[in-house]
Every structure is written in C-alpha cells, then in structure tokens.
Enzyme design. Structure first.
Site, PDB file in Angstrom:
ATOM      1  N   LYS A 124     -61.219 -12.283 -41.209  1.00 48.33           N
ATOM      2  CA  LYS A 124     -62.145 -11.252 -40.566  1.00 48.33           C
ATOM      3  C   LYS A 124     -61.577 -10.091 -39.762  1.00 48.33           C
ATOM      4  O   LYS A 124     -61.117 -10.099 -38.618  1.00 48.33           O
ATOM      5  CB  LYS A 124     -63.237 -11.822 -39.767  1.00 48.33           C
ATOM      6  CG  LYS A 124     -64.231 -11.112 -39.387  1.00 48.33           C
ATOM      7  CD  LYS A 124     -65.401 -11.929 -38.832  1.00 48.33           C
ATOM      8  CE  LYS A 124     -66.638 -11.135 -38.630  1.00 48.33           C
ATOM      9  NZ  LYS A 124     -66.437 -10.027 -37.889  1.00 48.33           N
ATOM     10  N   CYS A 178     -38.408  -4.078   0.405  1.00 46.47           N
ATOM     11  CA  CYS A 178     -37.490  -3.733   1.433  1.00 46.47           C
ATOM     12  C   CYS A 178     -37.723  -2.831   2.434  1.00 46.47           C
ATOM     13  O   CYS A 178     -37.044  -2.252   3.239  1.00 46.47           O
ATOM     14  CB  CYS A 178     -36.140  -3.448   0.591  1.00 46.47           C
ATOM     15  SG  CYS A 178     -36.061  -1.907  -0.246  1.00 46.47           S
ATOM     16  N   CYS A 183     -32.220  -3.546  -2.046  1.00 49.48           N
ATOM     17  CA  CYS A 183     -33.720  -4.168  -2.189  1.00 49.48           C
ATOM     18  C   CYS A 183     -33.435  -5.407  -2.942  1.00 49.48           C
ATOM     19  O   CYS A 183     -32.895  -5.375  -3.780  1.00 49.48           O
ATOM     20  CB  CYS A 183     -34.553  -3.215  -2.996  1.00 49.48           C
ATOM     21  SG  CYS A 183     -36.025  -3.678  -3.405  1.00 49.48           S
TER      22      CYS A 183
END
Ligand code: IVH
Length: 721
Positions: free
Chosen positions: A126, A446, A467
């Site tokens: 479908k 950070c 970080c």
C-alpha cells in the site's frame, strides 16, 4: 539503392526519434537500467526538438518533448471519472488477525464450505502517496486526474506528464481504444531527503513527509514546479477499459500493465488463503524500513476477476479488497523540552524531549531538531503538539507542529497522521511566532563560550578537548572501526572512563591496564583483558587511519587517504604549509586551513607525540616527499592504478584496497589502458577479460603481495596473511 520510403524524411526521423526516446526513457526511469549515456539521450532529445521546431506539424502530444510545457494553469479543472475511484476498507488491526478476518469474510460472502480450497489472493504494497487515474486513448496519455471525492477529481495532466516514469504512450502495437490505469504517485525517501537537504541549505522551509510533498507537487498550478520535485509512480489497477480483453486475474493484469511500460512494483505475490496473507504481511513488515519509499500497509485483493465480480461492492468499497495497515511512522505527541547536545567537533544540536510515543515500531522520546534555525522555521515551541516521524533507518525527527484547532490548513484530507492532524505539505507559519527556546551562550557540558559560526547556522562549543562531551566523542571516533579499530571501546565505557576522570587525552587510552579497567563497574576481568589486547593490536595501523582517527575537522576517510598518499610520512603532513596542503587531491582552502590549524596547536602536536611514544606505528615512506609540483609523493606505487576483481584467497576486498592504497597506488573500478595491474581472484569476471584484451598484467594475491613487498622494500604486506 533500396526503394524510397513513402513517409517524408523528417516525419520518418521524428517517429524514429520518438520511439528511441520512449524506449530509453523506459529503460532509465522505469527499469533503472539505461542502455545509453545521459549525454546520448540528450543528443537524441535535442535532435527531435530541433525537428519539431522546424516542422511544428510533426509535434505529437505523446512526444517526449511535450512533458514540460512551461504554461502556468489558472486552476485545476474538475474531471468526472468514467468509473468512480473507490476507496478501500482498512483493516486497522495491525496484527495477523487483520488478514485472517478478511479471508474469513471473503469465504463467507462467497459461501465457501469450510473444506473448500483456499482463495487465491494478490498481495501488494500500500503505497503512501496520491491516487491518480491515467487515461490512455489509442495508447496515448490524454488525461490524468486525482481521485478527488471519488466521483470527480482534478485534471492534473500537465503535471503528471512531467513524471519521467509515466509513459506518454503505451508500449504496444495494438493499444486498446480506452485504457485507464490507476496507481499511486509517490516520492522516494532519498529524493525527499535530498529535497529537504536543499531546502535547509537555502534556509527555506522543509517538507513534512514524502506523501504530502508528492501530493502537493501533483496539485501544483505550475507544471515546472512539479517537474522540479522528483516523483515516482506505481500502477495497481484499472479504471474504464474499452476494447481490451485483458487477462483473467488481477496479478496478470498488472503483468500486462508492466509490459505496456508502466511501472509496477515487484514486491507483490500471489498467495493462497489466510496463511499466505499473514506470511506476506510479516515478510513486508520485516523489509519495510529497507524499502526506498514509504508504505503504510499492504493491500490484499481476490486474484480472480470473476470472483471479484461475484463479490461486488458495498457502497463505496469493493468487497474483494482490503488494506492491512502497519504501525504508523508518524505520530503526534507533546514537546516537553529541548536539550542541547554537544558533538565531537563541538557542534550544538537541539534535541527534542518528547512525551514518549510509539512510532515506526519503537518508543521514541528524543528526536533531532537539526539546528535552531530549522526549529524557528518550523515554528515549534516547547509545549506544542508536534509531529514525530521515524521512517526507515532515519533517526527520529520532529517534522512540524500540529495546526491550531479550527485552522483551515488541513487541505490533505484524512489520510496519514499529518493530514489528520491538519498540517499541510510544508511548514507554514500561522501566527506570529515567538520562540521560547534559545541556544545557550555557554556550553551546557563544560561552560566554555559558544560561538555561532560566521555566516553559518551552527553553534559550537569552544572548549575543544577541555569539554568532556567533545572528549567522549573524540575517543569514540578514534576507536571507530574505520579509524584505530579498537574493538570493545563503546559509548558506555567511554562515558565511564571520561566521567571517572580516568581518561582526559587520547594517549591515556594506551596506559589503561587490566587492573584499572577491571575496577570499573560492570567490567569483567575477561572483557578488560580483551580491551587491552584490542588496544595493543590497534597500535599497528596505517598513516591514513591514524590521520583520520585524530578527528581533524573536515578530514574524513577519503581526505586522510589522500594526505597519506601524497605526503607518505606524518612529519611531512605536520610540517606542510597551507599552500603545500592545497596540492593534495581534493583538498581545498577550508580543509587546508583546518589541517594547518590543527597541527599548529602545541596540544595536538603533543597528543601525536605521546601516541607515537605509546607505540602507535605505521609503515612510512622514507626520504623526501610531498612534492610541491602537485605530483603525488614518492610512495613506492605512487601514480599506479590497480583494479581488483573476483575473490582473493585470504584478503578481503577492503583489506587488499587498504594495502594497495597504503603503498600509494589507486584502486579503480574499471580496467583501461591506463591500468597498471589487475589483481584477479576466484570467479573473476569481465574485468579479467578486459585486462587480457588490453594486455594489462594480471596478478593473483601472492603476486600482489610480492609487488607490494618489492615496491616498498618495507615488506609491510608480507605479514598480513
Ligand atoms: S487498490 C478499489 N492498491 O490506497 C480498490 N490502492 O483507498 C482501489 N493505494 O488512496 C484501490 N496502494 O491510492 C490499491 N496497491 C494498492 C494501493 C492502493 C496504495 C491507495 C489508493 C487509495 C487508497 C485506497
């Protein structure tokens, strides 16, 4: 001299060109198997255009030149369907019971005894697009209409003609006087993604889903606009037919349509009884994500047309067909909040925190919002009801917000979640939008400053490896399969190692001992030992992998390989000026600046030295390299081209390629006079023939190893087997 043909030459040539172009368009658009290069097609096309220009009388409506006619329509004219376009009963029970219920109903209505043989069904997909009726008269496409209310649709002929997959003329010598073909216009997922990618690049609104985009494109007033949206088509049935005695089953009718040149999906099957339907439903469900387009279910049809007749219709639905749905790939839920994630290069991505919702087969509670500008364009605010989409293996996305109640936007009727929710094909702003989310000025991980890139749309944390988020991502990238390939160093472990402060820099990885690792939570002695062994193994690598593993911005795998091939030794890469870097294949100013800046950082040089000190090594090319002439450096096989074919006894295709590239040579996909060697293994095919034809030397795996060893003098290849 042969007898002169009766038709004048231009007319004959025009007909010939039309036939050729029809043939090649079918090969290209429908079969996906072109026989001639695009340039040749264009040449034939232009020749026909010129002929028609000179002799306007030769221009027929089915000419391939008549697909796009640059005329903007005033409106779409209503078209009354000769045979109504019915809808289909939908079985919403997404379990196997949906299929069994249909079979039981059919058997009851056909008054079949319990022990009568199973009913034969045609099972198909479908498609999630827009239903279209194509009317061919004497084999020529004369009208295309949308379904509308089933009785009356809209004339979209000009737009439909722009779809390359739809034949303007049926491929048959004896076309029926009237043949109406019904099917679905849809957009492939990759085409949709590309379209949205382009919209993002231009800073324009993105589209919600392929279905609405396809439907919107078909109902455009400007056919050129339709032509710019890549649409596809699948035929699945018939409308009015005159003078055609087609085959007796639905499946055979579709085969006949395919023979006429219409696209018919290959994912269909004739199956016996309820068990066959259930198996088809399950099979397609497993493959749903891998399909190149969206489906929202499967359709079952009684295969014998005589039985279809006997079953007949119930008001607006046939009794012989049913749609059996799958769980939806779009759902509406609430946006509870927006979090900001920090990636490896510091890029901040807003992530939607959602009221958990079941969509596309899993429960989704996070979804990407890409960037803050896209969020604004979509007009999404925290607290809104939003549409979440998860289709294929694409990560879940918030594609738009639900229109306010009573809005007049629900143009697409009630098909699909987006339509039901009253959102149209694109994200339009409905009232003044005041965002309630802003990108943070400091990195949420950070605390470093966040910078918006000049002219760009991304925000970035400036903390670098300070970080923790960037450090984690950098470690994961370093350990990746295509980088240092450290098996067992996954995200959970990296989280632990970084959060516990055990690892702050890449080289510290190589200081991990079994004791330290085994002390971590959920880490067994055995896995700790395995990881240490994997770390040890990773130390022997290639320069290309090492360069890629460093995670230099804009240096992907291909660039890393080019750098390694060009310079041959790390010190030469590190010492290269931007100008020298620009000599490398495919390295432009942005990439050169990024590499130069990376190695100008004392921290990064330190990281490199420590990794080398920890024992990370690779074969290097001795002596001066990095020619400023633009020539590849003096790697042993620099400038040589090899072609691989067949299966080698011990080396995989990737391994062989890696060894060859590490020696400075290129691996090409096809054999030409410029090929230096062809390496052939078991079941080598046409490339081997071609090599013999052109007299290109052919090596087996042992020959390749000998070549590499002899060329490098380092015998780097001899240990690999
Ligand atoms: S047959 C009388 N087959 O689903 C039966 N429909 O109402 C007519 N659709 O919007 C429909 N794939 O466009 C049929 N393989 C398929 C289909 C299909 C998608 C759409 C159709 C219509 C809805 C059915």
């Amino acid at each position: 001299m042969p007898a002169r043909p009766t038709a004048p030459v231009p007319a004959r040539r025009a007909a010939e060109l039309r036939a050729l172009l029809h043939h090649h368009a079918h090969r290209y658009y429908v079969l996906d198997a072109p026989e001639i290069p695009d340039a040749e097609y264009d040449r034939l096309f232009r020749e026909l255009q010129a002929l028609e220009e000179a002799h306007p009388a030769l221009r027929t409506p089915d000419s391939p030149t008549q697909r796009v006619l640059g005329r903007v329509l005033e409106g779409l004219a209503p078209v009354r369907h000769a045979v109504p376009m019915l809808s289909i009963h939908t079985e919403t029970d997404t379990t196997a019971a949906g299929a069994t219920a249909f079979d039981a109903r059919v058997r009851r209505e056909l008054a079949l005894a319990a022990d009568a043989p199973p009913v034969e069904y045609a099972a198909e997909l479908k498609f999630d697009g827009l239903a279209i009726n194509l009317r061919y008269e004497a084999g020529v496409l004369v009208l295309a209409a949308t379904r509308g209310d089933g009785e009356t649709g809209e004339d979209v002929t000009q737009n439909i003609r722009t779809i390359g997959q739809i034949p303007l003329r049926l491929d048959t010598a004896h076309p029926p006087p009237v043949l109406e073909v019904r099917g679905e216009v849809y957009m492939r997922r990759d085409a949709f993604e590309r379209l949205n990618e382009r919209q993002r690049d231009k800073g324009e609104r993105t589209y919600i889903n392929p279905r609405n985009t396809a439907a919107g494109a078909v109902r455009q007033l400007d056919p050129a606009m339709t032509a710019s949206r890549p649409l596809s088509f699948f035929a699945y049935g018939l409308g009015e037919v005159q003078g055609w005695h087609g085959p007796p089953t639905h499946a055979a009718v579709l085969d006949a349509l395919a023979a006429f040149g219409l696209p018919v999906s290959a994912d269909r099957r004739v199956v016996p009884g309820a068990a066959g339907l259930v198996a088809f439903h399950r099979d397609i469900e497993l493959r749903r994500d891998a399909l190149p387009f969206d489906i929202d279910g499967v359709v079952y049809k009684v295969n014998a047309l005589a039985l279809q007749c006997q079953l007949g219709f119930k008001t607006r639905e046939p009794r012989w067909a049913v749609a059996h749905k799958y769980p939806a790939q779009e759902q509406v839920t609430r946006l509870n909040g927006i979090e900001v994630q920090v990636g490896r290069t510091g890029k901040l991505t807003p992530v939607a925190k959602l009221e958990p919702v079941f969509v596309g087969g899993t429960t989704v509670s996070n979804a990407t919002l890409h960037n803050v500008f896209e969020l604004r364009r979509k007009g999404v605010r925290v607290g809104d009801r939003v549409i979440v989409r998860r289709a294929g293996d694409v990560i879940p996305e918030v594609v738009g917000r639900v229109a306010d109640a009573g809005g007049a936007d629900g143009a697409e009727g009630a098909e699909g979640a987006a339509g039901a929710a009253g959102v149209d094909g694109a994200n339009r702003r409905r009232r003044r939008y005041v965002p309630n989310f802003h990108m943070p000025r400091h990195c949420p991980v950070c605390g470093s400053d966040v910078q918006r890139e000049k002219g760009g749309i991304d925000h970035r944390c400036t903390g670098g490896l300070f970080c923790a988020a960037q450090r984690k991502q950098a470690l994961l990238h370093f350990a990746g399969r295509r980088a240092m390939d450290i098996e067992g160093l996954g995200d959970k472990l990296v989280d632990q190692l970084v959060d516990a402060g055990i690892i702050r820099t890449l080289p510290e990885l190589y200081k991990l001992g079994v004791a330290k690792l085994a002390a971590l939570e959920r880490m067994a002695d055995r896995s700790a030992a395995n990881l240490v062994a994997a770390l040890e193994r990773s130390k022997q690598t290639t320069l290309a992998r090492f360069l890629y593993a460093l995670g230099i911005r804009h240096v992907g795998e291909a660039t890393a390989k080019d750098l390694a091939r060009h310079f041959g030794a790390l010190d030469r890469v590190m010492a290269a000026s931007e100008e020298q870097l620009l000599q490398v294949n495919d390295v432009g100013p942005v990439v050169a600046a990024s590499i130069h800046a990376f190695f100008a950082q004392p921290n990064n040089r330190e990281v490199v030295e420590q990794l080398r000190a920890a024992g990370v090594h690779w074969p290097e090319q001795q002596g001066p390299g990095g020619g400023s002439s633009g020539e590849p450096a003096a790697l042993p096989l620099a400038g040589k081209t090899l072609v691989l074919t067949g299966t080698l006894p011990t080396l995989s295709r990737d391994e062989a390629k890696e060894l060859i590239e590490a020696a400075g040579a290129k691996v090409a996909g096809s054999v030409s006079k410029k090929t230096n060697w062809v390496v052939a293994g078991e079941e080598a095919g046409s490339k081997l023939d071609k090599a013999r034809e052109l007299g290109v030397p052919v090596l087996d795996e042992a020959g390749l190893r000998a070549l590499l060893a002899a060329a490098s003098g380092l015998a780097a290849a001899s240990g690999a087997g």
